[in-house]
Scaffold this active site. Structure first.
Site, PDB file in Angstrom:
ATOM      1  N   SER A 159      47.420  44.215   6.624  1.00 20.49           N
ATOM      2  CA  SER A 159      48.640  43.410   6.610  1.00 20.49           C
ATOM      3  C   SER A 159      48.420  41.982   7.094  1.00 20.49           C
ATOM      4  O   SER A 159      49.304  41.144   6.948  1.00 20.49           O
ATOM      5  CB  SER A 159      49.732  44.070   7.471  1.00 20.49           C
ATOM      6  OG  SER A 159      49.465  43.885   8.846  1.00 20.49           O
ATOM      7  N   LYS A 197      50.715  41.464  14.676  1.00 22.11           N
ATOM      8  CA  LYS A 197      51.590  40.748  13.751  1.00 22.11           C
ATOM      9  C   LYS A 197      51.880  39.333  14.263  1.00 22.11           C
ATOM     10  O   LYS A 197      51.647  39.016  15.429  1.00 22.11           O
ATOM     11  CB  LYS A 197      52.930  41.486  13.594  1.00 22.11           C
ATOM     12  CG  LYS A 197      52.854  42.820  12.892  1.00 22.11           C
ATOM     13  CD  LYS A 197      52.528  42.682  11.416  1.00 22.11           C
ATOM     14  CE  LYS A 197      52.537  44.029  10.709  1.00 22.11           C
ATOM     15  NZ  LYS A 197      51.454  44.900  11.147  1.00 22.11           N
TER      16      LYS A 197
END
Length: 238
Positions: A159, A197
């Site tokens: 990701s 993230k």
């Protein structure tokens, strides 16, 4: 002898990698040096590579590594790190002759530091939080920010690939409980899931944003997210 623009580009790349752990994009380099096109950046990169200051890795996006720095830049980085070293923090230094850093790390000093690898961190769907040391890894002292304690995690998932962070890479994390918008952080979600993230505060909510359009941004209440650290370095897996 490097030209002024070559020095400016090398300094920009070094500072961005020290801050984010990944090289800047060519567009970011172009804007930083106020050039009209990326062709000028390509020429500067080629010149730095020919002089042995950087290395380009084949078949990998944004894959640059710094091999060495001019003496003046290396000394300035060392002085800044010494000035910001917090009281009481003594990293473990590997003694002996020159220690070769892991491939993909910044090779700017002859001293490496040993960090605990605290298991794996999800760059994708969050996984259970990791709190046990699996092994240790040696990283160049220049990769560390000089503030607070550091640890390392092995990345699992894709990701964050557009930030240059790939599955199997080792990320170096500075332990801290706060973050600024845009920081890449280790976030603990609801006290049991850990994920890597980009962090954004939006009103009363926290956005955990991937660097891959295949993943949706996750919106959570502030009380559901605890920052465990900020990305300061990256050791690429080959």
């Amino acid at each position: 002898m490097l030209t002024r623009k070559q020095l400016e580009l090398l300094d920009f790349i070094q500072k961005r990698m020290a801050r984010d752990g990944v090289p800047p994009s060519f567009d970011e380099m172009k804007d930083a040096l106020d050039l009209r096109s990326k062709s000028g950046i390509h020429r500067l990169i080629t010149a730095l590579e020919e002089r042995g200051f950087i290395r380009r890795m084949a078949h990998r996006a944004r894959a640059l590594e710094i091999v060495k720095l001019p003496e003046s830049m290396e000394r300035a980085a060392q002085l800044q790190a010494e000035a910001t070293q917090p009281p009481g923090f003594t990293p473990k230094v590997i003694a002996g002759d020159k220690v070769d850093p892991p491939r993909g790390a910044l090779e700017v000093t002859a001293t490496a530091m040993e960090l605990p690898v605290m298991g794996r961190i999800a760059a994708g769907v969050p996984i259970e939080a990791i709190a046990q040391v699996s092994h240790h890894v040696a990283v160049p002292g220049s990769m560390l920010s000089g503030k607070g304690e550091h640890y390392a995690l092995e990345v699992k998932g894709d990701s964050m690939i557009e930030a240059g962070i790939n599955d199997g890479d080792i990320v170096v994390i500075r332990s801290q409980g706060t973050a600024d918008n845009g920081d890449i952080v280790v976030a603990l979600v609801e006290d049991h899931e850990a994920t890597l993230k980009k962090y954004y505060r939006r009103g009363g909510m926290i956005a955990l944003e991937a660097a891959n359009p295949a993943y949706e941004t996750r919106m959570l209440r502030e009380d559901q997210v605890k920052v465990q650290g900020r990305l300061v370095g990256l050791i690429r897996s080959y």
